[in-house]
Design a protein around this motif. Structure first.
Motif, PDB file in Angstrom:
ATOM      1  N   TYR A 235      44.538  41.380  33.052  1.00 32.53           N
ATOM      2  CA  TYR A 235      45.359  40.809  34.127  1.00 32.53           C
ATOM      3  C   TYR A 235      46.048  39.522  33.682  1.00 32.53           C
ATOM      4  O   TYR A 235      45.492  38.724  32.945  1.00 32.53           O
ATOM      5  CB  TYR A 235      44.481  40.530  35.350  1.00 32.53           C
ATOM      6  CG  TYR A 235      45.208  39.891  36.497  1.00 32.53           C
ATOM      7  CD1 TYR A 235      46.013  40.649  37.333  1.00 32.53           C
ATOM      8  CD2 TYR A 235      45.102  38.532  36.745  1.00 32.53           C
ATOM      9  CE1 TYR A 235      46.697  40.066  38.390  1.00 32.53           C
ATOM     10  CE2 TYR A 235      45.774  37.943  37.797  1.00 32.53           C
ATOM     11  CZ  TYR A 235      46.569  38.711  38.618  1.00 32.53           C
ATOM     12  OH  TYR A 235      47.239  38.129  39.659  1.00 32.53           O
ATOM     13  N   SER A 236      47.283  39.334  34.163  1.00 39.82           N
ATOM     14  CA  SER A 236      47.999  38.072  33.947  1.00 39.82           C
ATOM     15  C   SER A 236      48.685  37.671  35.251  1.00 39.82           C
ATOM     16  O   SER A 236      48.778  38.464  36.194  1.00 39.82           O
ATOM     17  CB  SER A 236      49.041  38.221  32.834  1.00 39.82           C
ATOM     18  OG  SER A 236      50.113  39.029  33.287  1.00 39.82           O
ATOM     19  N   ASN A 237      49.174  36.472  35.304  1.00 41.20           N
ATOM     20  CA  ASN A 237      49.840  35.959  36.505  1.00 41.20           C
ATOM     21  C   ASN A 237      51.203  36.605  36.740  1.00 41.20           C
ATOM     22  O   ASN A 237      51.897  36.244  37.684  1.00 41.20           O
ATOM     23  CB  ASN A 237      49.977  34.441  36.429  1.00 41.20           C
ATOM     24  CG  ASN A 237      48.640  33.756  36.573  1.00 41.20           C
ATOM     25  OD1 ASN A 237      47.732  34.287  37.212  1.00 41.20           O
ATOM     26  ND2 ASN A 237      48.495  32.600  35.976  1.00 41.20           N
ATOM     27  N   ASP A 238      51.595  37.535  35.893  1.00 47.07           N
ATOM     28  CA  ASP A 238      52.854  38.246  36.099  1.00 47.07           C
ATOM     29  C   ASP A 238      52.753  39.220  37.269  1.00 47.07           C
ATOM     30  O   ASP A 238      53.748  39.736  37.745  1.00 47.07           O
ATOM     31  CB  ASP A 238      53.257  38.999  34.830  1.00 47.07           C
ATOM     32  CG  ASP A 238      53.500  38.046  33.671  1.00 47.07           C
ATOM     33  OD1 ASP A 238      54.268  37.086  33.854  1.00 47.07           O
ATOM     34  OD2 ASP A 238      52.909  38.253  32.601  1.00 47.07           O
ATOM     35  N   TYR A 239      51.534  39.480  37.710  1.00 47.76           N
ATOM     36  CA  TYR A 239      51.290  40.357  38.849  1.00 47.76           C
ATOM     37  C   TYR A 239      50.868  39.513  40.037  1.00 47.76           C
ATOM     38  O   TYR A 239      50.260  38.459  39.863  1.00 47.76           O
ATOM     39  CB  TYR A 239      50.202  41.383  38.511  1.00 47.76           C
ATOM     40  CG  TYR A 239      50.642  42.342  37.437  1.00 47.76           C
ATOM     41  CD1 TYR A 239      51.306  43.506  37.756  1.00 47.76           C
ATOM     42  CD2 TYR A 239      50.423  42.060  36.094  1.00 47.76           C
ATOM     43  CE1 TYR A 239      51.741  44.384  36.775  1.00 47.76           C
ATOM     44  CE2 TYR A 239      50.852  42.927  35.101  1.00 47.76           C
ATOM     45  CZ  TYR A 239      51.511  44.086  35.451  1.00 47.76           C
ATOM     46  OH  TYR A 239      51.950  44.940  34.476  1.00 47.76           O
ATOM     47  N   THR A 240      51.166  39.984  41.243  1.00 44.73           N
ATOM     48  CA  THR A 240      50.840  39.195  42.427  1.00 44.73           C
ATOM     49  C   THR A 240      49.355  39.228  42.770  1.00 44.73           C
ATOM     50  O   THR A 240      48.850  38.308  43.396  1.00 44.73           O
ATOM     51  CB  THR A 240      51.650  39.675  43.649  1.00 44.73           C
ATOM     52  OG1 THR A 240      51.405  41.062  43.850  1.00 44.73           O
ATOM     53  CG2 THR A 240      53.126  39.440  43.456  1.00 44.73           C
ATOM     54  N   SER A 241      48.673  40.296  42.351  1.00 48.55           N
ATOM     55  CA  SER A 241      47.235  40.376  42.613  1.00 48.55           C
ATOM     56  C   SER A 241      46.612  41.380  41.649  1.00 48.55           C
ATOM     57  O   SER A 241      47.301  42.219  41.066  1.00 48.55           O
ATOM     58  CB  SER A 241      46.968  40.831  44.054  1.00 48.55           C
ATOM     59  OG  SER A 241      47.362  42.181  44.227  1.00 48.55           O
TER      60      SER A 241
ATOM     61  N   TYR B  51      47.852  45.111  40.161  1.00 42.52           N
ATOM     62  CA  TYR B  51      47.759  45.469  38.751  1.00 42.52           C
ATOM     63  C   TYR B  51      47.007  46.798  38.574  1.00 42.52           C
ATOM     64  O   TYR B  51      47.415  47.649  37.789  1.00 42.52           O
ATOM     65  CB  TYR B  51      47.081  44.343  37.971  1.00 42.52           C
ATOM     66  CG  TYR B  51      47.087  44.536  36.478  1.00 42.52           C
ATOM     67  CD1 TYR B  51      48.258  44.876  35.800  1.00 42.52           C
ATOM     68  CD2 TYR B  51      45.929  44.385  35.738  1.00 42.52           C
ATOM     69  CE1 TYR B  51      48.264  45.060  34.431  1.00 42.52           C
ATOM     70  CE2 TYR B  51      45.921  44.556  34.363  1.00 42.52           C
ATOM     71  CZ  TYR B  51      47.098  44.890  33.720  1.00 42.52           C
ATOM     72  OH  TYR B  51      47.102  45.066  32.349  1.00 42.52           O
TER      73      TYR B  51
END
Length: 104
Positions: free
Chosen positions: A67-73, A77
């Motif tokens: 997971y990275s902060n490029d996804y909202t949650s 993801y």
């Protein structure tokens, strides 16, 4: 006489009101330009990689690891992982492979 005083008062009030309206209109056009100049315009491109599912892995644990902060949650993801792999269930099996999306 009273009518003249009322007209003068209205003339005196018109100028500040018109100026305030013009300033509000100008602010609406200037504010987005100022905000846009501070935004990082570098777009990341989505990539994918393949990983082998290990014993004890779950979609949640795999998503948490990648997971990275490029996804909202993390939930979003996980849904993206499922979509990339054309699966609707949360069940995965050790030894199989998953396509994992990420941004680069």
């Amino acid at each position: 006489m009273r009518k003249e005083m009322t007209m003068r008062y209205l003339d005196m009030v018109k100028v500040p009101v018109v100026m305030a309206v013009l300033l509000l209109i100008a602010a609406c056009f200037i504010t987005p330009i100022v905000k846009a100049s501070g935004i990082n315009t570098v777009e990341k491109e989505q990539q994918v990689k393949s990983i082998q599912i290990q014993e004890g892995d779950s979609l949640w644990s795999i998503a948490k690891e990648h997971y990275s902060n490029d996804y909202t949650s993390i939930e979003q993801y996980i849904e993206d992982i499922k979509q990339c792999n054309n699966i609707s269930s949360d069940t995965i099996h050790a030894g199989k492979y998953l396509i994992i999306p990420y941004y680069n």
